[in-house]
Scaffold this motif. Structure first.
Motif, PDB file in Angstrom:
ATOM      1  N   MET A  64       0.822  -1.203   0.000  1.00 60.97           N
ATOM      2  CA  MET A  64       0.000   0.000   0.000  1.00 60.97           C
ATOM      3  C   MET A  64       0.861   1.260   0.000  1.00 60.97           C
ATOM      4  O   MET A  64       0.531   2.250  -0.641  1.00 60.97           O
ATOM      5  N   CYS A  65       1.977   1.210   0.724  1.00 55.61           N
ATOM      6  CA  CYS A  65       2.857   2.383   0.793  1.00 55.61           C
ATOM      7  C   CYS A  65       3.684   2.549  -0.483  1.00 55.61           C
ATOM      8  O   CYS A  65       3.876   3.667  -0.968  1.00 55.61           O
ATOM      9  N   ALA A  66       4.186   1.445  -1.020  1.00 58.60           N
ATOM     10  CA  ALA A  66       5.055   1.505  -2.204  1.00 58.60           C
ATOM     11  C   ALA A  66       4.270   1.713  -3.495  1.00 58.60           C
ATOM     12  O   ALA A  66       4.832   2.155  -4.498  1.00 58.60           O
ATOM     13  N   LYS A  67       2.982   1.338  -3.485  1.00 63.85           N
ATOM     14  CA  LYS A  67       2.097   1.518  -4.649  1.00 63.85           C
ATOM     15  C   LYS A  67       2.680   0.899  -5.929  1.00 63.85           C
ATOM     16  O   LYS A  67       2.828   1.565  -6.957  1.00 63.85           O
ATOM     17  N   PRO A  68       3.019  -0.369  -5.907  1.00 64.74           N
ATOM     18  CA  PRO A  68       3.583  -1.019  -7.098  1.00 64.74           C
ATOM     19  C   PRO A  68       2.547  -1.199  -8.192  1.00 64.74           C
ATOM     20  O   PRO A  68       1.368  -1.448  -7.923  1.00 64.74           O
ATOM     21  N   LYS A  69       2.999  -1.085  -9.416  1.00 68.70           N
ATOM     22  CA  LYS A  69       2.139  -1.344 -10.577  1.00 68.70           C
ATOM     23  C   LYS A  69       2.307  -2.775 -11.082  1.00 68.70           C
ATOM     24  O   LYS A  69       1.413  -3.339 -11.684  1.00 68.70           O
ATOM     25  N   ARG A  70       3.508  -3.315 -10.863  1.00 75.08           N
ATOM     26  CA  ARG A  70       3.797  -4.689 -11.276  1.00 75.08           C
ATOM     27  C   ARG A  70       4.383  -5.444 -10.090  1.00 75.08           C
ATOM     28  O   ARG A  70       5.368  -5.041  -9.502  1.00 75.08           O
ATOM     29  N   VAL A  71       3.733  -6.562  -9.737  1.00 76.23           N
ATOM     30  CA  VAL A  71       4.131  -7.364  -8.593  1.00 76.23           C
ATOM     31  C   VAL A  71       4.395  -8.792  -9.050  1.00 76.23           C
ATOM     32  O   VAL A  71       3.647  -9.339  -9.870  1.00 76.23           O
ATOM     33  N   LEU A  72       5.450  -9.386  -8.523  1.00 76.80           N
ATOM     34  CA  LEU A  72       5.750 -10.797  -8.804  1.00 76.80           C
ATOM     35  C   LEU A  72       5.834 -11.548  -7.486  1.00 76.80           C
ATOM     36  O   LEU A  72       6.579 -11.165  -6.584  1.00 76.80           O
ATOM     37  N   GLU A  73       5.048 -12.607  -7.377  1.00 77.20           N
ATOM     38  CA  GLU A  73       5.114 -13.491  -6.216  1.00 77.20           C
ATOM     39  C   GLU A  73       5.578 -14.862  -6.689  1.00 77.20           C
ATOM     40  O   GLU A  73       4.952 -15.468  -7.566  1.00 77.20           O
ATOM     41  N   VAL A  74       6.663 -15.347  -6.124  1.00 77.92           N
ATOM     42  CA  VAL A  74       7.196 -16.667  -6.483  1.00 77.92           C
ATOM     43  C   VAL A  74       7.030 -17.576  -5.279  1.00 77.92           C
ATOM     44  O   VAL A  74       7.567 -17.313  -4.203  1.00 77.92           O
ATOM     45  N   GLY A  75       6.265 -18.645  -5.466  1.00 76.94           N
ATOM     46  CA  GLY A  75       5.877 -19.528  -4.375  1.00 76.94           C
ATOM     47  C   GLY A  75       4.481 -19.159  -3.925  1.00 76.94           C
ATOM     48  O   GLY A  75       4.263 -18.750  -2.780  1.00 76.94           O
TER      49      GLY A  75
END
Length: 249
Positions: free
Chosen positions: A68-79
């Motif tokens: 919420m603080c960083a406001k990413p537009k692209r996120v990658l979750e591995v696992g």
């Protein structure tokens, strides 16, 4: 008798780990020193994660606040496992944010499949290797969350594959920086991150099993911010339980 032996195995591992007080050596980072609005960001917890490989609630809440603080537009979750953390990330990022959930098990993602959050998530299945991310440009992710195989060799391999994908001002977050699995060799995250920290600034997030790094901390201003966040007076308030402000994870 066999049942008793099997039951005592994790207890022995935990007892041996408890004797090693010096295993976790990374500096402790106070996220409030990175983001002025960290405490005020509201996290919506609708359901509890299920399954033994799911991230603890305290860590998913902490991760959601970072998002919420960083406001990413692209996120990658591995696992990704069952997808409860993926769903939390989808819930706590902007409507136009996109999340890639990667796991080698084709069953992954049951928590969000068929829900309104599924439209934000690109679900990928495959084994960890460089070829699995050839479609992703270097620096294309604002937030990467690594929570896959925790053995030393695996986390080393995964980190080396994924680090080039993080944006210059992005956040790379590892899970299970924790004092378990040393003697069984199921968790080599602490040992690998200690080695990494000789070259890049990495810290344990206060009150969690998360460890975090940002390429932005390599600059002069960035390393000053990192050092301030890791030397917050709020986390050194002494032993009085009424004054200590360390997060209870």
């Amino acid at each position: 008798m066999l049942a008793n032996i099997l039951y005592t195995r994790p207890t022995i591992e935990q007892a041996l780990s408890a004797l090693d007080k010096s295993r976790l050596k990374l500096p402790v980072l106070n996220p409030r020193a990175l983001f002025d609005d960290f405490e005020s960001q509201p996290v919506t917890l609708v359901e509890l994660s299920q399954g033994p490989w799911s991230s603890p609630v305290a860590d998913t809440v902490m991760l959601a606040k970072f998002a919420m603080c960083a406001k990413p537009k692209r996120v990658l979750e591995v696992g990704s496992y069952r997808g409860f953390t993926t769903k939390m990330l989808a819930r706590h990022t902007a409507e136009d944010a996109r999340i890639v959930a990667f796991d080698r098990d084709p069953r992954h993602g049951e928590a969000y499949r068929g829900t309104a959050w599924e439209a934000k998530i690109e679900r990928r299945v495959g084994d960890m290797c460089e070829e699995a991310f050839v479609q992703d440009m270097p620096g294309s992710y604002d937030l990467i969350f690594l929570d896959a195989d925790h053995s030393y060799d695996a986390v080393k391999r995964d980190t080396e594959i994924l680090l080039p994908l993080i944006a210059k001002d992005g956040l790379f977050i590892w899970h299970d920086y924790a004092n378990w699995g040393r003697f069984s060799r199921k968790n080599g995250v602490p040992e690998y991150l200690h080695e990494c920290s000789r070259n890049i600034p990495i810290a344990n997030v206060n009150g969690s099993w998360l460890a975090v790094y940002s390429p932005a901390w390599a600059s002069t201003d960035g390393i000053e911010l990192f050092n301030r966040a890791c030397n917050s007076d709020a986390d050194k308030a002494g032993t009085d339980p009424w004054t200590i402000e360390v997060v209870r994870g």
